[in-house]
Each structure stands twice: as C-alpha cells, then as structure tokens.
Design a protein around this motif. Sequence first.
Motif, PDB file in Angstrom:
ATOM      1  N   LEU A 238       0.858  -1.360  -0.104  1.00  0.00           N
ATOM      2  CA  LEU A 238       0.152  -0.052   0.004  1.00  0.00           C
ATOM      3  C   LEU A 238       0.818   1.099   0.122  1.00  0.00           C
ATOM      4  O   LEU A 238       0.455   2.510  -0.592  1.00  0.00           O
ATOM      5  N   ALA A 239       2.119   1.129   0.686  1.00  0.00           N
ATOM      6  CA  ALA A 239       3.273   2.601   0.817  1.00  0.00           C
ATOM      7  C   ALA A 239       3.256   2.517  -0.597  1.00  0.00           C
ATOM      8  O   ALA A 239       3.534   3.758  -1.221  1.00  0.00           O
ATOM      9  N   ALA A 240       3.650   1.645  -1.312  1.00  0.00           N
ATOM     10  CA  ALA A 240       4.332   1.587  -2.880  1.00  0.00           C
ATOM     11  C   ALA A 240       3.162   2.092  -3.777  1.00  0.00           C
ATOM     12  O   ALA A 240       3.440   2.903  -4.483  1.00  0.00           O
ATOM     13  N   ILE A 241       2.155   1.689  -3.595  1.00  0.00           N
ATOM     14  CA  ILE A 241       0.835   2.246  -4.335  1.00  0.00           C
ATOM     15  C   ILE A 241       0.824   3.763  -4.285  1.00  0.00           C
ATOM     16  O   ILE A 241       0.624   4.715  -5.035  1.00  0.00           O
ATOM     17  N   ARG A 242       0.924   4.190  -2.924  1.00  0.00           N
ATOM     18  CA  ARG A 242       0.758   5.765  -2.586  1.00  0.00           C
ATOM     19  C   ARG A 242       1.959   6.499  -3.414  1.00  0.00           C
ATOM     20  O   ARG A 242       1.771   7.452  -3.828  1.00  0.00           O
ATOM     21  N   ALA A 243       2.919   6.034  -3.450  1.00  0.00           N
ATOM     22  CA  ALA A 243       4.240   6.649  -4.069  1.00  0.00           C
ATOM     23  C   ALA A 243       4.049   6.536  -5.527  1.00  0.00           C
ATOM     24  O   ALA A 243       4.398   7.820  -6.096  1.00  0.00           O
ATOM     25  N   ILE A 244       3.237   5.564  -6.069  1.00  0.00           N
ATOM     26  CA  ILE A 244       3.100   5.646  -7.178  1.00  0.00           C
ATOM     27  C   ILE A 244       2.134   6.431  -7.975  1.00  0.00           C
ATOM     28  O   ILE A 244       2.254   7.243  -8.715  1.00  0.00           O
ATOM     29  N   GLU A 245       1.033   6.670  -6.889  1.00  0.00           N
ATOM     30  CA  GLU A 245      -0.180   7.694  -7.388  1.00  0.00           C
ATOM     31  C   GLU A 245       0.408   8.951  -7.183  1.00  0.00           C
ATOM     32  O   GLU A 245      -0.269   9.845  -7.875  1.00  0.00           O
ATOM     33  N   ALA A 246       1.387   9.348  -6.335  1.00  0.00           N
ATOM     34  CA  ALA A 246       2.016  10.562  -6.325  1.00  0.00           C
ATOM     35  C   ALA A 246       2.700  11.144  -7.583  1.00  0.00           C
ATOM     36  O   ALA A 246       2.527  12.403  -7.896  1.00  0.00           O
ATOM     37  N   ARG A 247       3.335  10.029  -8.147  1.00  0.00           N
ATOM     38  CA  ARG A 247       3.718  10.603  -9.655  1.00  0.00           C
ATOM     39  C   ARG A 247       2.859  10.284 -10.862  1.00  0.00           C
ATOM     40  O   ARG A 247       2.868  11.081 -11.639  1.00  0.00           O
ATOM     41  N   SER A 248       2.049   9.370 -10.863  1.00  0.00           N
ATOM     42  CA  SER A 248       1.259   9.064 -11.846  1.00  0.00           C
ATOM     43  C   SER A 248      -0.113   8.911 -11.168  1.00  0.00           C
ATOM     44  O   SER A 248      -0.609   7.617 -10.792  1.00  0.00           O
ATOM     45  N   PRO A 249      -1.010  10.017 -11.001  1.00  0.00           N
ATOM     46  CA  PRO A 249      -2.156   9.671 -10.246  1.00  0.00           C
ATOM     47  C   PRO A 249      -3.365   8.644 -10.810  1.00  0.00           C
ATOM     48  O   PRO A 249      -3.213   8.640 -12.265  1.00  0.00           O
ATOM     49  N   PHE A 250      -4.362   8.199 -10.324  1.00  0.00           N
ATOM     50  CA  PHE A 250      -5.391   7.320 -10.667  1.00  0.00           C
ATOM     51  C   PHE A 250      -6.248   8.273 -11.607  1.00  0.00           C
ATOM     52  O   PHE A 250      -6.389   9.346 -11.432  1.00  0.00           O
ATOM     53  N   ARG A 251      -6.665   7.656 -12.611  1.00  0.00           N
ATOM     54  CA  ARG A 251      -7.600   8.464 -13.439  1.00  0.00           C
ATOM     55  C   ARG A 251      -8.775   7.536 -14.115  1.00  0.00           C
ATOM     56  O   ARG A 251      -8.327   6.148 -14.129  1.00  0.00           O
TER      57      ARG A 251
END
Length: 213
Positions: free
Chosen positions: A34-47
């Motif tokens: 879940l921490a990795a997902i948050r880091a990915i979202e910070a760079r490439s947000p969900f859409r």
Amino acid sequence: MQQSLFEPEGGKEALASGAAVLRGFAAKRESALLAAIRAIEARSPFRHMVTPGGFEMSVAMTNCGTAGWVTDRAGYRYQSTDPVSGKPWPALPATFLDLADEAATAAGHPGFVPDACLINRYEPGTRLSLHQDKDEADYAHPIVSVSLGLPANFQFGGPKRSDPVRRVALEHGDVVVWGGPSRLFHHGVLTLKNGEHPMTGARRFNLTLRRAL
C-alpha cells in the motif's frame, strides 16, 4: 513441518489448468504494498480512462513499470510514458517484483519477471466487465493479480466470452494467478459492495502484474 517459502498461508485453490487462487499470499506485505501504491499515485495519479468507444471506465487506473496499459479513443495498448504527464511510468517496486515471482512460482509458473503492473482502484458501485488480457506481446507469461482492501467477487470464465463463468470471493491479501492453458480466459469483477476496510477505507486496490513487452 516448516511452511515452504512459496506456500500460501490460506491454501491454494485450483481454478482451471494453469490457474489458482493463493489465499492470503500477500497479506504479510500489505503495508509495503500500500505504501508503494501511494508513492506511484503521487507520480502518476489514478484516472478514469476512456474506451475506444468513448465510454469512461468506472474503475480508476494507473501503472508502473517499463510499460503501462492505456485506453483512449485510439485503442488499447501499452506505452512507455504516462499520457497525462508525458513522463515514464514509475518503476516497478521491489516488493511488487518479489511478490509476482513468488506467487507465480507457487501457482506453477516459475521464473516470472513482470515489466508492467496495472493498478485498479475500485470504489463501491464500480465493476470490471468480462475481458481477456491480450494486449501483451507474449502469452507465455502468466498474469498475477493481487487483491487489497474491500472484498470482491471475481469472475473467471473460459476462452470464449460465452463460456460458463465461475464466481470466486476474494479477500484482502488473496492472489490469483493464471497462465498456460488458461492465460487467455475471460475474467472480471462484479460490482463492488459498500464496506470499510481498516487498511484502505471504502476502496479495493488490485495489482495486475504482467509481461507486456
């Protein structure tokens, strides 16, 4: 007797030839995932991507890895850059790579090294209709699908859309792997029900690890 490194804690359930559910396989890594997902979202947000037919998908998506899966009016495809930012997708985290390798091995597909991960974010009322994962270059590699957060009803059919569909209840930490004879089987997720999970709130995240290129 000591448990094998690649043995799922909650057991292994066969779905079809080459396909299995590994119960609770990812549960011990929940915080890191879940921490990795948050880091990915910070760079490439969900859409909410748009299908070639012009329909907005109810499930929000993002990607990480060498290639990311995208859909728009031009079609379904993998590409190396995020169309929103124009920059490369975030790299695949080590925790994703380790989990993919171990889950694939436990399901009978050793040596799996993904280069792409599609991350789906479900909220109550969203669903994913039956489809095949067939935009990849080589179907010799399995798909590893990780469930986090709210429970969901996974659908697993056959090579034809009209084939009988099996409904599988998935909980937080469950991993589904399919490859070999079942690699192109249809699958989907029924409408997510209302709920609250201590780690994700009113959401479900799904990691789908693939070899795209």
